[in-house]
Motif scaffolding. Structure first.
Motif, PDB file in Angstrom:
ATOM      1  N   LEU A 180      -8.946  43.866  -4.277  1.00 54.94           N
ATOM      2  CA  LEU A 180      -9.577  44.264  -3.015  1.00 54.94           C
ATOM      3  C   LEU A 180      -8.924  43.463  -1.891  1.00 54.94           C
ATOM      4  O   LEU A 180      -9.073  42.247  -1.815  1.00 54.94           O
ATOM      5  CB  LEU A 180     -11.086  43.981  -3.066  1.00 54.94           C
ATOM      6  CG  LEU A 180     -11.876  44.440  -1.839  1.00 54.94           C
ATOM      7  CD1 LEU A 180     -11.879  45.968  -1.701  1.00 54.94           C
ATOM      8  CD2 LEU A 180     -13.319  43.932  -1.901  1.00 54.94           C
ATOM      9  N   LEU A 181      -8.179  44.168  -1.047  1.00 52.77           N
ATOM     10  CA  LEU A 181      -7.450  43.527   0.047  1.00 52.77           C
ATOM     11  C   LEU A 181      -8.366  43.346   1.251  1.00 52.77           C
ATOM     12  O   LEU A 181      -8.941  44.312   1.746  1.00 52.77           O
ATOM     13  CB  LEU A 181      -6.252  44.408   0.436  1.00 52.77           C
ATOM     14  CG  LEU A 181      -5.499  44.035   1.723  1.00 52.77           C
ATOM     15  CD1 LEU A 181      -4.760  42.702   1.552  1.00 52.77           C
ATOM     16  CD2 LEU A 181      -4.520  45.141   2.108  1.00 52.77           C
ATOM     17  N   MET A 182      -8.491  42.119   1.723  1.00 51.02           N
ATOM     18  CA  MET A 182      -9.252  41.884   2.951  1.00 51.02           C
ATOM     19  C   MET A 182      -8.308  42.204   4.112  1.00 51.02           C
ATOM     20  O   MET A 182      -7.389  41.449   4.413  1.00 51.02           O
ATOM     21  CB  MET A 182      -9.756  40.440   2.989  1.00 51.02           C
ATOM     22  CG  MET A 182     -10.749  40.156   1.844  1.00 51.02           C
ATOM     23  SD  MET A 182     -11.302  38.449   1.765  1.00 51.02           S
ATOM     24  CE  MET A 182     -12.254  38.322   3.278  1.00 51.02           C
ATOM     25  N   LEU A 183      -8.531  43.364   4.707  1.00 55.37           N
ATOM     26  CA  LEU A 183      -7.579  43.902   5.680  1.00 55.37           C
ATOM     27  C   LEU A 183      -8.108  43.771   7.103  1.00 55.37           C
ATOM     28  O   LEU A 183      -9.084  44.416   7.483  1.00 55.37           O
ATOM     29  CB  LEU A 183      -7.304  45.374   5.335  1.00 55.37           C
ATOM     30  CG  LEU A 183      -6.269  46.130   6.163  1.00 55.37           C
ATOM     31  CD1 LEU A 183      -4.887  45.493   6.067  1.00 55.37           C
ATOM     32  CD2 LEU A 183      -6.194  47.591   5.719  1.00 55.37           C
ATOM     33  N   SER A 184      -7.469  42.929   7.906  1.00 52.97           N
ATOM     34  CA  SER A 184      -7.811  42.813   9.324  1.00 52.97           C
ATOM     35  C   SER A 184      -6.847  43.729  10.061  1.00 52.97           C
ATOM     36  O   SER A 184      -6.095  44.460   9.445  1.00 52.97           O
ATOM     37  CB  SER A 184      -7.629  41.364   9.771  1.00 52.97           C
ATOM     38  OG  SER A 184      -6.263  41.051   9.795  1.00 52.97           O
ATOM     39  N   GLY A 185      -6.822  43.673  11.374  1.00 49.98           N
ATOM     40  CA  GLY A 185      -5.826  44.469  12.085  1.00 49.98           C
ATOM     41  C   GLY A 185      -4.580  43.641  12.381  1.00 49.98           C
ATOM     42  O   GLY A 185      -3.721  44.075  13.146  1.00 49.98           O
ATOM     43  N   GLY A 186      -4.488  42.452  11.785  1.00 47.50           N
ATOM     44  CA  GLY A 186      -3.389  41.538  12.123  1.00 47.50           C
ATOM     45  C   GLY A 186      -2.093  41.860  11.409  1.00 47.50           C
ATOM     46  O   GLY A 186      -1.963  42.881  10.727  1.00 47.50           O
ATOM     47  N   ILE A 187      -1.126  40.967  11.568  1.00 41.14           N
ATOM     48  CA  ILE A 187       0.198  41.178  10.984  1.00 41.14           C
ATOM     49  C   ILE A 187       0.205  40.830   9.493  1.00 41.14           C
ATOM     50  O   ILE A 187       0.870  41.484   8.692  1.00 41.14           O
ATOM     51  CB  ILE A 187       1.246  40.307  11.718  1.00 41.14           C
ATOM     52  CG1 ILE A 187       1.382  40.766  13.173  1.00 41.14           C
ATOM     53  CG2 ILE A 187       2.597  40.352  11.018  1.00 41.14           C
ATOM     54  CD1 ILE A 187       2.188  39.818  14.045  1.00 41.14           C
ATOM     55  N   ASP A 188      -0.569  39.822   9.128  1.00 40.24           N
ATOM     56  CA  ASP A 188      -0.412  39.241   7.789  1.00 40.24           C
ATOM     57  C   ASP A 188      -1.018  40.059   6.652  1.00 40.24           C
ATOM     58  O   ASP A 188      -0.363  40.283   5.630  1.00 40.24           O
ATOM     59  CB  ASP A 188      -1.026  37.831   7.758  1.00 40.24           C
ATOM     60  CG  ASP A 188      -0.326  36.907   8.740  1.00 40.24           C
ATOM     61  OD1 ASP A 188       0.805  37.219   9.145  1.00 40.24           O
ATOM     62  OD2 ASP A 188      -0.915  35.876   9.103  1.00 40.24           O
ATOM     63  N   SER A 189      -2.265  40.474   6.819  1.00 34.23           N
ATOM     64  CA  SER A 189      -2.917  41.096   5.652  1.00 34.23           C
ATOM     65  C   SER A 189      -2.241  42.386   5.172  1.00 34.23           C
ATOM     66  O   SER A 189      -2.174  42.597   3.951  1.00 34.23           O
ATOM     67  CB  SER A 189      -4.420  41.274   5.880  1.00 34.23           C
ATOM     68  OG  SER A 189      -4.713  41.702   7.168  1.00 34.23           O
ATOM     69  N   PRO A 190      -1.699  43.240   6.062  1.00 32.65           N
ATOM     70  CA  PRO A 190      -0.988  44.406   5.514  1.00 32.65           C
ATOM     71  C   PRO A 190       0.238  44.009   4.684  1.00 32.65           C
ATOM     72  O   PRO A 190       0.509  44.621   3.653  1.00 32.65           O
ATOM     73  CB  PRO A 190      -0.554  45.194   6.757  1.00 32.65           C
ATOM     74  CG  PRO A 190      -1.345  44.661   7.889  1.00 32.65           C
ATOM     75  CD  PRO A 190      -1.768  43.279   7.537  1.00 32.65           C
ATOM     76  N   VAL A 191       0.942  42.979   5.121  1.00 31.46           N
ATOM     77  CA  VAL A 191       2.120  42.518   4.375  1.00 31.46           C
ATOM     78  C   VAL A 191       1.681  42.006   3.006  1.00 31.46           C
ATOM     79  O   VAL A 191       2.307  42.267   1.973  1.00 31.46           O
ATOM     80  CB  VAL A 191       2.872  41.413   5.157  1.00 31.46           C
ATOM     81  CG1 VAL A 191       3.984  40.809   4.311  1.00 31.46           C
ATOM     82  CG2 VAL A 191       3.442  41.984   6.454  1.00 31.46           C
ATOM     83  N   SER A 192       0.575  41.302   3.026  1.00 30.72           N
ATOM     84  CA  SER A 192       0.010  40.793   1.796  1.00 30.72           C
ATOM     85  C   SER A 192      -0.346  41.930   0.832  1.00 30.72           C
ATOM     86  O   SER A 192      -0.073  41.855  -0.371  1.00 30.72           O
ATOM     87  CB  SER A 192      -1.249  40.030   2.190  1.00 30.72           C
ATOM     88  OG  SER A 192      -1.652  39.227   1.188  1.00 30.72           O
ATOM     89  N   GLY A 193      -0.921  42.984   1.379  1.00 29.61           N
ATOM     90  CA  GLY A 193      -1.259  44.150   0.564  1.00 29.61           C
ATOM     91  C   GLY A 193      -0.010  44.781  -0.025  1.00 29.61           C
ATOM     92  O   GLY A 193       0.048  45.115  -1.212  1.00 29.61           O
TER      93      GLY A 193
END
Ligand code: ATP
Ligand code: MG
Length: 405
Positions: A180-193
């Protein structure tokens, strides 16, 4: 003449027995899903390889989609022609022209059909000569060619394969579980996903949204980000959690210096509950070390206390510039930098504690009971289903919620 298929090579070296079968099945179904907008294509599996038959679909569009699929090592355009010299010449020229700016080449011919009259050693100069006659400033280089063109004369016809394109690498999404990806609107979490998916992990996302402090457009950003990620895998369900009530309570009742730490602890608790309900065995975040106040070792220790779920943090060892490079490459950067508010920035204190500790966080939290607030947030949560080509949203529930404010 045009290419009629794409050859797909995958690193099956590390795979054995049952794993190999599961890997190939997932890979095949992931490619098929990616090519839904190209309905004429078909996928053929042969020993250790796959071929996507184009059946008239645009070769470059299909190539681009396939390159996004994880688990593929490399790809090449291939064309099948008759065992006939003129057609073979035309095919090698097509294959050479595919390699932009190539100045040298090598032809590697193989003849498995021995009834074909020309032996492979003689084929190379015949076919190579055709390229030399039809190009300028190009030479043969058998040791270090810009492009190697493979010609295989088989019983059923001749296959000519052009240069290699890199695949996505990694493992087919869906072969190593779900996170479960904790997805904000920032740069980092999408890359992490993206990086988690690259290891074969399927993802769902959880997003904390605080209307009216955060707008519909801020939520749209998250949907758009999930849609970019869906291009590398399958469907992504975004669990949207209305977070306004909890944030307001934290703001009212918790000391300012600890509000960010406690907010993150609440996010963790809720995310764990969502994951557990969905039978998902880990959480993934875009946390790194040393970027901002919430990302110190003390902070990580204090936030992590509230869950015993494994937390995947693919970015923990990366520099911001490396992360941005990936974000650009995968198409999330331009979405992430759209200037809409994030729930974390709206309530963020002027001076958050950079070295929080567990004892104090527990003490402050013991002065208020968040149990019901967490239950309410989960009760009010809803799912947005995102694939590479569609978004299905339960907007009604969201409107009802906004009306309550
Ligand atoms: P990002 O660029 O991913 O927003 P960040 O550098 O802003 O990360 P933080 O604000 O400390 O870092 O957030 C750390 C992580 O917490 C994020 O990467 C994300 O996984 C999670 N997170 C933050 N805000 C939210 C949110 N509104 N919804 C879901 N997860 C969030
Ligand atoms: Mg952020």
């Amino acid at each position: 003449m045009n290419f009629d298929r794409i050859m797909i090579r995958y690193g099956e070296m590390a795979l054995k027995g049952k794993n190999k079968k599961a890997f190939e099945q997932k890979l095949q179904s992931n490619i098929a899903r990616m090519l839904r907008k190209h309905p004429e294509t078909t996928i053929q599996k042969t020993q250790g390889r796959m071929f996507v038959h184009l059946n008239g679909e645009d070769p470059h569009e299909v190539m681009q989609k396939c390159q996004n699929v994880f688990g593929i090592h490399s790809l090449s355009f291939t064309v099948k022609v008759e065992k006939e010299e003129e057609q073979m010449k035309e095919a090698v020229l097509l294959a050479f022209n595919e390699a932009n700016d190539a100045k040298s080449f090598k032809i590697s011919s193989k003849r498995t059909d021995k009834t074909f009259p020309i032996p492979s050693q003689e084929m190379n100069p015949i076919l190579g000569g055709h390229i030399l006659r039809n190009t300028e400033n190009v030479k043969v280089d058998v040791h270090n060619p810009d492009v190697e063109i493979k010609v295989e004369v088989r019983h059923e016809g001749t296959y000519v394969t052009a240069q290699d394109y890199p695949g996505g690498g990694g493992l087919p999404v869906g072969t190593t579980g779900k996170s479960l990806l904790m997805l904000s609107g920032g740069i980092d979490s999408p890359v992490s996903g993206y990086l988690t998916m690259k290891r074969g992990v399927e993802i769902d996302a959880v997003h904390f949204h605080s209307p009216p402090y955060t707008s519909e457009r801020a939520k749209q950003k998250v949907i758009d980000l999930a849609q970019e990620l869906a291009k590398y895998g399958s469907k992504i369900n975004i669990h949207v959690i209305p977070f306004t009530g909890i944030q307001q309570k934290i703001h009212r009742e918790m000391p300012e210096g600890y509000s960010m730490t406690i907010m993150r602890r609440m996010m963790m608790r809720i995310s764990e509950k969502v994951a557990s309900k969905e039978n998902i065995l880990s959480l993934t975040t875009g946390e790194s070390l040393g970027q901002v106040a919430s990302q110190t070792m003390e902070s990580m220790n204090t936030i992590n206390e509230v869950t015993n779920y494994p937390i995947v943090r693919p970015l923990v060892s990366m520099d911001k510039l490396e992360i941005i490079d990936i974000a650009r490459k995968i198409g999330t950067y331009d979405i992430s930098i759209r200037p809409f508010e994030d729930c974390c920035t709206v309530f963020v204190p002027k001076a958050p504690k950079t070295k929080p500790n567990r004892e104090k966080a527990n003490y402050y939290e013991s002065n208020a009971d968040f149990t019901q607030d967490i239950e309410d947030a989960l009760e009010e949560s809803y799912v947005i289903e995102v694939t590479a080509d569609h978004v299905k949203t339960n907007q009604q529930k969201d409107d009802e919620f906004s009306d309550l404010l």
